[in-house]
Design a protein around this motif. Structure first.
Motif, PDB file in Angstrom:
ATOM      1  N   PRO A  48       0.807  -1.230   0.000  1.00  0.00           N
ATOM      2  CA  PRO A  48       0.000   0.000   0.000  1.00  0.00           C
ATOM      3  C   PRO A  48       0.837   1.274   0.000  1.00  0.00           C
ATOM      4  CG  PRO A  48      -0.966  -1.608   1.494  1.00  0.00           C
ATOM      5  CD  PRO A  48       0.374  -2.164   1.056  1.00  0.00           C
ATOM      6  N   ILE A  49       2.104   1.173   0.420  1.00  0.00           N
ATOM      7  CA  ILE A  49       3.000   2.329   0.380  1.00  0.00           C
ATOM      8  C   ILE A  49       3.876   2.298  -0.864  1.00  0.00           C
ATOM      9  CG2 ILE A  49       4.945   3.472   1.517  1.00  0.00           C
ATOM     10  CD1 ILE A  49       3.783   2.641   4.182  1.00  0.00           C
ATOM     11  N   THR A  50       4.514   1.155  -1.128  1.00  0.00           N
ATOM     12  CA  THR A  50       5.488   1.106  -2.226  1.00  0.00           C
ATOM     13  C   THR A  50       4.851   1.304  -3.602  1.00  0.00           C
ATOM     14  OG1 THR A  50       5.319  -1.323  -2.293  1.00  0.00           O
ATOM     15  CG2 THR A  50       7.072  -0.362  -0.940  1.00  0.00           C
ATOM     16  N   HIS A  51       3.574   0.924  -3.757  1.00  0.00           N
ATOM     17  CA  HIS A  51       2.948   1.074  -5.079  1.00  0.00           C
ATOM     18  C   HIS A  51       2.865   2.535  -5.487  1.00  0.00           C
ATOM     19  CE1 HIS A  51      -0.757   2.536  -3.196  1.00  0.00           C
ATOM     20  NE2 HIS A  51      -1.201   2.790  -4.418  1.00  0.00           N
ATOM     21  N   MET A  52       2.926   3.448  -4.492  1.00  0.00           N
ATOM     22  CA  MET A  52       2.850   4.877  -4.778  1.00  0.00           C
ATOM     23  C   MET A  52       4.080   5.390  -5.522  1.00  0.00           C
ATOM     24  SD  MET A  52       1.396   5.992  -1.033  1.00  0.00           S
ATOM     25  CE  MET A  52       1.716   7.723  -1.328  1.00  0.00           C
ATOM     26  N   PRO A 157      -2.389  -6.025 -10.612  1.00  0.00           N
ATOM     27  CA  PRO A 157      -1.620  -5.166  -9.703  1.00  0.00           C
ATOM     28  C   PRO A 157      -1.767  -3.686 -10.071  1.00  0.00           C
ATOM     29  CG  PRO A 157      -0.318  -7.060 -10.383  1.00  0.00           C
ATOM     30  CD  PRO A 157      -1.541  -7.050 -11.245  1.00  0.00           C
ATOM     31  N   THR A 158      -1.724  -2.836  -9.061  1.00  0.00           N
ATOM     32  CA  THR A 158      -1.913  -1.399  -9.238  1.00  0.00           C
ATOM     33  C   THR A 158      -0.616  -0.657  -8.924  1.00  0.00           C
ATOM     34  OG1 THR A 158      -4.224  -1.607  -8.580  1.00  0.00           O
ATOM     35  CG2 THR A 158      -3.274   0.590  -8.513  1.00  0.00           C
ATOM     36  N   VAL A 159      -0.296   0.329  -9.745  1.00  0.00           N
ATOM     37  CA  VAL A 159       0.893   1.155  -9.518  1.00  0.00           C
ATOM     38  C   VAL A 159       0.531   2.624  -9.720  1.00  0.00           C
ATOM     39  CG1 VAL A 159       2.550  -0.618 -10.207  1.00  0.00           C
ATOM     40  CG2 VAL A 159       1.622   0.930 -11.942  1.00  0.00           C
ATOM     41  N   GLY A 160       1.320   3.498  -9.111  1.00  0.00           N
ATOM     42  CA  GLY A 160       1.170   4.914  -9.385  1.00  0.00           C
ATOM     43  C   GLY A 160       0.885   5.762  -8.156  1.00  0.00           C
ATOM     44  N   ALA A 161       1.270   7.023  -8.264  1.00  0.00           N
ATOM     45  CA  ALA A 161       1.057   7.991  -7.183  1.00  0.00           C
ATOM     46  C   ALA A 161      -0.263   8.725  -7.326  1.00  0.00           C
ATOM     47  CB  ALA A 161       2.210   9.000  -7.177  1.00  0.00           C
ATOM     48  N   SER A 162      -1.116   8.274  -8.253  1.00  0.00           N
ATOM     49  CA  SER A 162      -2.323   9.026  -8.596  1.00  0.00           C
ATOM     50  C   SER A 162      -3.250   9.274  -7.414  1.00  0.00           C
ATOM     51  CB  SER A 162      -3.099   8.297  -9.700  1.00  0.00           C
ATOM     52  OG  SER A 162      -2.321   8.163 -10.860  1.00  0.00           O
ATOM     53  N   LEU A 214     -19.722  -2.316 -17.328  1.00  0.00           N
ATOM     54  CA  LEU A 214     -19.399  -2.981 -18.593  1.00  0.00           C
ATOM     55  C   LEU A 214     -18.275  -4.003 -18.451  1.00  0.00           C
ATOM     56  CD1 LEU A 214     -19.546   0.103 -21.012  1.00  0.00           C
ATOM     57  CD2 LEU A 214     -21.305  -1.633 -20.638  1.00  0.00           C
ATOM     58  N   GLY A 215     -17.638  -4.011 -17.267  1.00  0.00           N
ATOM     59  CA  GLY A 215     -16.545  -4.968 -17.064  1.00  0.00           C
ATOM     60  C   GLY A 215     -15.219  -4.467 -17.573  1.00  0.00           C
ATOM     61  N   TYR A 216     -15.006  -3.137 -17.517  1.00  0.00           N
ATOM     62  CA  TYR A 216     -13.761  -2.569 -18.013  1.00  0.00           C
ATOM     63  C   TYR A 216     -12.831  -2.172 -16.871  1.00  0.00           C
ATOM     64  CZ  TYR A 216     -16.088  -2.171 -22.555  1.00  0.00           C
ATOM     65  OH  TYR A 216     -16.745  -2.433 -23.731  1.00  0.00           O
ATOM     66  N   THR A 217     -12.883  -2.892 -15.760  1.00  0.00           N
ATOM     67  CA  THR A 217     -12.029  -2.526 -14.633  1.00  0.00           C
ATOM     68  C   THR A 217     -10.557  -2.800 -14.918  1.00  0.00           C
ATOM     69  OG1 THR A 217     -12.384  -4.709 -13.650  1.00  0.00           O
ATOM     70  CG2 THR A 217     -13.840  -2.943 -12.946  1.00  0.00           C
ATOM     71  N   ASN A 218     -10.269  -3.555 -15.928  1.00  0.00           N
ATOM     72  CA  ASN A 218      -8.885  -3.860 -16.287  1.00  0.00           C
ATOM     73  C   ASN A 218      -8.395  -2.956 -17.412  1.00  0.00           C
ATOM     74  OD1 ASN A 218      -6.515  -5.246 -15.943  1.00  0.00           O
ATOM     75  ND2 ASN A 218      -7.057  -6.937 -17.274  1.00  0.00           N
ATOM     76  N   SER A 219      -8.899  -1.718 -17.432  1.00  0.00           N
ATOM     77  CA  SER A 219      -8.588  -0.781 -18.512  1.00  0.00           C
ATOM     78  C   SER A 219      -7.226  -0.128 -18.347  1.00  0.00           C
ATOM     79  CB  SER A 219      -9.670   0.314 -18.571  1.00  0.00           C
ATOM     80  OG  SER A 219      -9.671   1.065 -17.371  1.00  0.00           O
ATOM     81  N   GLY A 220      -6.598  -0.296 -17.186  1.00  0.00           N
ATOM     82  CA  GLY A 220      -5.303   0.320 -16.953  1.00  0.00           C
ATOM     83  C   GLY A 220      -5.394   1.582 -16.113  1.00  0.00           C
ATOM     84  N   ILE A 221      -6.589   2.024 -15.771  1.00  0.00           N
ATOM     85  CA  ILE A 221      -6.782   3.222 -14.952  1.00  0.00           C
ATOM     86  C   ILE A 221      -7.596   2.851 -13.719  1.00  0.00           C
ATOM     87  CG2 ILE A 221      -7.720   5.552 -14.841  1.00  0.00           C
ATOM     88  CD1 ILE A 221      -7.366   5.748 -17.850  1.00  0.00           C
ATOM     89  N   ALA A 222      -7.041   3.114 -12.551  1.00  0.00           N
ATOM     90  CA  ALA A 222      -7.731   2.793 -11.290  1.00  0.00           C
ATOM     91  C   ALA A 222      -8.589   3.988 -10.880  1.00  0.00           C
ATOM     92  CB  ALA A 222      -6.720   2.445 -10.213  1.00  0.00           C
TER      93      ALA A 222
END
Length: 252
Positions: A48-52, A157-162, A214-222
């Motif tokens: 939860p910290i490093t993914h940022m 898996p999720t990545v990014g400081a967003s 629509l089932g687009y949760t794997n679109s690359g944007i969280a």
């Protein structure tokens, strides 16, 4: 812009860039430091910290826009708050975003899992297959497409400081509501108090809900991580204003 960058923001910028470059040379870093679904074998307590600090290796724009926003909005906030309060806010929004994102994924995953179990599939066997990074084509025969895609997408898996960045956006709009902001494709400046909520509503809330349906949760944007970061940021700003948390509390 570089001359106006504050010390803590500069350090965060450097760390993010080092992690981004390092991910090319240490492939295992993506597996260990990205945020995995918390019920999967890939999840580790530090994620939860490093993914940022991790960003997609396949999109320079991902890290560019996050770091541009970090410098643009973060430096202003750090000057107002000081480094300790700024870091506390930044990490609170990032971790809060991860928790909300994980909560949404929990719903999506268990919606699919429960339907599979109801149709006679064994829960233990399902988890064993998923932890191998695979799925059974027979699942598609009993699950609606959107449910299947959401279930599998929840394990991405999720990545990014967003999440943290959206918290900064919410804080900036809270503190400087009449500051005018603009995007490259929107030539007319819009006040922050309108720009930030409209952006979140149109780009993240709408796309998150529609994408989930629509089932687009794997679109690359969280999208729900974005919403979560902004929500945590707004709540913290409201709480600080109500309780008058001043700068001196953080510099003692």
């Amino acid at each position: 812009m570089m001359n106006n960058m504050t010390d803590t923001v500069k350090q965060l910028l450097i760390i993010n860039i080092l992690f981004f470059i390092g991910s090319y040379f240490v492939p295992q870093a993506n597996e260990l430091l990205s945020l995995h679904y918390f019920e999967s074998d890939g999840f580790k307590f530090w994620q939860p910290i490093t993914h940022m600090f991790m960003h997609s290796k396949y999109s320079l724009m991902h890290i560019f826009f996050n770091m541009f926003a970090l410098v643009s909005f973060g430096s202003t906030l750090e000057k107002m708050w000081g480094p300790k309060k700024f870091l506390f806010f930044y990490f609170s929004c990032g971790i809060g975003a991860a928790l909300i994102h994980s909560g949404v994924n929990y719903y999506y995953f268990h919606d699919g899992l429960n339907r599979l179990v109801e149709n006679g599939f064994n829960k233990v066997e399902i988890m064993e297959v998923l932890n191998q990074g695979k799925f059974m084509t027979s699942w598609k025969e009993v699950l609606p497409t959107s449910v299947f895609e959401n279930m599998i997408g929840a394990l991405t898996p999720t990545v990014g400081a967003s999440g943290a960045i959206y918290g900064l956006l919410a804080a900036f709009a809270f503190m400087f509501p009449n500051a005018e902001l603009a995007l490259m494709f929107i030539p007319v400046p819009i006040k922050a108090k309108y720009f930030v909520p409209i952006w979140i509503l149109l780009f993240d809330v709408s796309y998150g809900i529609i994408g989930g349906y629509l089932g687009y949760t794997n679109s690359g944007i969280a999208h729900f991580a974005h919403v979560g970061g902004a929500l945590i940021g707004f709540i913290m700003m409201w709480f600080w204003k109500k309780n008058q948390f001043d700068k001196n509390r953080w510099d003692r």
